[in-house]
Design an enzyme around this catalytic site. Structure first.
Site, PDB file in Angstrom:
ATOM      1  N   PHE A 133       0.798  -1.233   0.000  1.00  0.00           N
ATOM      2  CA  PHE A 133       0.000   0.000   0.000  1.00  0.00           C
ATOM      3  C   PHE A 133       0.830   1.282   0.000  1.00  0.00           C
ATOM      4  O   PHE A 133       0.412   2.293   0.576  1.00  0.00           O
ATOM      5  CB  PHE A 133      -0.971   0.011   1.187  1.00  0.00           C
ATOM      6  CG  PHE A 133      -1.645  -1.299   1.457  1.00  0.00           C
ATOM      7  CD1 PHE A 133      -2.274  -1.994   0.436  1.00  0.00           C
ATOM      8  CD2 PHE A 133      -1.619  -1.871   2.721  1.00  0.00           C
ATOM      9  CE1 PHE A 133      -2.884  -3.221   0.674  1.00  0.00           C
ATOM     10  CE2 PHE A 133      -2.228  -3.094   2.966  1.00  0.00           C
ATOM     11  CZ  PHE A 133      -2.861  -3.775   1.935  1.00  0.00           C
ATOM     12  N   CYS A 134       2.007   1.275  -0.619  1.00  0.00           N
ATOM     13  CA  CYS A 134       2.882   2.456  -0.623  1.00  0.00           C
ATOM     14  C   CYS A 134       3.142   2.943   0.807  1.00  0.00           C
ATOM     15  O   CYS A 134       3.195   4.150   1.070  1.00  0.00           O
ATOM     16  CB  CYS A 134       2.296   3.583  -1.466  1.00  0.00           C
ATOM     17  SG  CYS A 134       2.204   3.199  -3.225  1.00  0.00           S
ATOM     18  N   ALA A 135       3.280   1.992   1.713  1.00  0.00           N
ATOM     19  CA  ALA A 135       3.562   2.308   3.119  1.00  0.00           C
ATOM     20  C   ALA A 135       4.461   1.207   3.681  1.00  0.00           C
ATOM     21  O   ALA A 135       4.158   0.597   4.708  1.00  0.00           O
ATOM     22  CB  ALA A 135       2.269   2.429   3.915  1.00  0.00           C
TER      23      ALA A 135
END
Length: 454
Positions: A374-376
């Site tokens: 999740f781009c995290a």
């Protein structure tokens, strides 16, 4: 906040959680299943991108015949387009409670807006950011430097404590913080965060990508200095986002895009740059995107007070309770003492690859969720799932039936497993023998190929 006059297309007619609050384009789209037959697509991936509101699509269609160049055109339609663009800017700023002297820069999306702000922080000034941020609110500061990445603690209370201690050193010009996590929907209490930062002489930028579409937010009320957000997460996927907030750094910063529209005078040896917002909007602006974003802001602002929060609360609770009843499922949380999250639920299934489950949900049930990190990446590692997880997210168009379909499909996966074989191709799980056609956009528009789009 911007107010909006509701019409029959936008007025909620159902109880929160039981049906869509606002009509969406393509809400009845059907998709083929790898096991045969068609089913209505259940979109539980709104945290990544949302469909357009029907009123937004109608507004774009209405304005499109009036489109022309803006700001320096003498033609009547140029004047009309300029008025539409600048009016949209004002509506977007009003939606996030901008103060009278704040400025609204129309950007492409949240990532663009935060990169713009990173270029406006005074040279040499230090930035503080938490390790729970989306990459859009981490990478621009890392690339700019100097930056301190502060690890979050096991509770909100403890995190606020270490944040206060770090800020008390008085070394930071800016604190960048998420308004709501794109992984869990959680957030630190913004009012307290802003108060701590301002007491230390530090400004605050809020990544509002996951906050603004789901909760009312006001720069004036919170005291935050800037907020950035995206149209494609706010039911206006027409390529526009915004950075709204204080103008002094933006007026002094280098132009985000050097080009026409960002200047007042150009010579071969010197340039006079315009003030913000035009200073950072070089080139022909996205007039239709700005109009779409303003229309979406108006539609959300026009919902009765509290109805969106209640809608998401009921759907999120249904998902969390249902997931907790499934064997081996773990719902991810950052803090046990955080306030009510937005409608984002990330989870894992013991012993199962998240990518495989996502492919199964799509191929056998017509359900769209997100899988991965999740781009995290730092946050997923902190939560003990560096390999990734699954995420279901809800919005104004999500229904109780959508949530129930996901829970039933996951129950079937946990008890009986997939009905067909899956294989990895180019790093992604897919049906080993997928009969579903990949329709071209023209076919989809005609209601063929992958089902009706009425």
């Amino acid at each position: 906040m911007v107010t909006a006059v509701l019409d029959p297309r936008s007025a909620p007619t159902v109880r929160p959680g039981q049906g869509p609050l606002l009509p969406l384009v393509g809400a009845d789209t059907t998709v083929p299943l790898a096991t045969g037959g068609d089913v209505r697509y259940a979109d539980l991936d709104t945290a990544a991108s949302t469909r357009a509101l029907a009123v937004v699509a109608d507004r774009v269609t209405e304005v499109l015949p009036l489109y022309a160049s803006v700001h320096r055109g003498a033609g009547y339609l140029s004047q009309v387009s300029t008025a539409l663009y600048e009016s949209a800017r004002g509506a977007v700023a009003g939606f996030v409670g901008a103060r009278a002297d704040d400025v609204c820069v129309v950007t492409r999306h949240t990532t663009d807006a935060l990169n713009l702000l990173a270029g406006a922080v005074p040279p040499g000034a230090r930035v503080l950011v938490l390790d729970s941020e989306h990459h859009a609110d981490l990478l621009p500061w890392q690339r700019r430097g100097p930056v301190t990445v502060l690890p979050v603690q096991d509770t909100v209370t403890a995190t606020l404590g270490v944040l206060a201690a770090e800020l008390a050193a008085g070394r930071y010009a800016l604190l960048a913080v998420t308004g709501a996590s794109n992984v869990t929907g959680e957030a630190l209490p913004l009012g307290e965060v802003v108060a701590l930062a301002h007491a230390a002489g530090t400004r605050v930028a809020v990544d509002g990508a996951q906050l603004v579409p789901h909760r009312s937010f006001s720069l004036a009320d919170t005291g935050a200095d800037w907020v950035a957000f995206s149209g494609h997460k706010l039911y206006a996927p027409f390529g526009a986002g915004a950075l709204v907030g204080r103008r002094d750094w933006l007026d002094a910063a280098p132009a985000h895009l050097a080009g026409g529209g960002a200047v007042t005078e150009v010579a071969l040896t010197d340039v006079a740059w315009a003030r913000a917002p035009h200073r950072h909007e070089g080139g022909s602006p996205n007039v239709l995107g700005a109009v779409a974003l303003a229309e979406a802001c108006g539609a959300l602002a026009g919902l009765p007070a509290g109805v969106l929060e209640r809608h998401e609360r009921e759907l999120r609770a249904r998902l969390v309770e249902g997931l907790a009843a499934l064997p081996g499922v773990r719902v991810l949380r950052i803090w046990p003492d955080s306030a009510e999250p937005t409608g984002v639920v990330s989870f894992t299934v013991a012993g199962a690859d998240p990518g495989l489950i996502a492919a199964y949900l799509s191929a056998e049930h017509g359900i769209g969720v997100r899988d991965g990190r999740f781009c995290a990446h730092p946050l997923l590692a902190r939560l003990g799932v560096p390999e990734g997880a699954l995420r279901a997210s809800v919005g104004v168009g999500t229904t109780r039936a959508d949530a129930d379909r996901l829970l039933a499909a996951l129950d079937a996966f946990c008890t009986t497993g997939p009905r067909i074989a899956y294989a990895r191709r180019d790093g992604r799980w897919q049906p080993a023998d997928d009969p579903r056609p990949l329709a071209d956009p023209a076919a989809l528009a005609r209601g063929a190929g992958c089902g009706s789009t009425q």
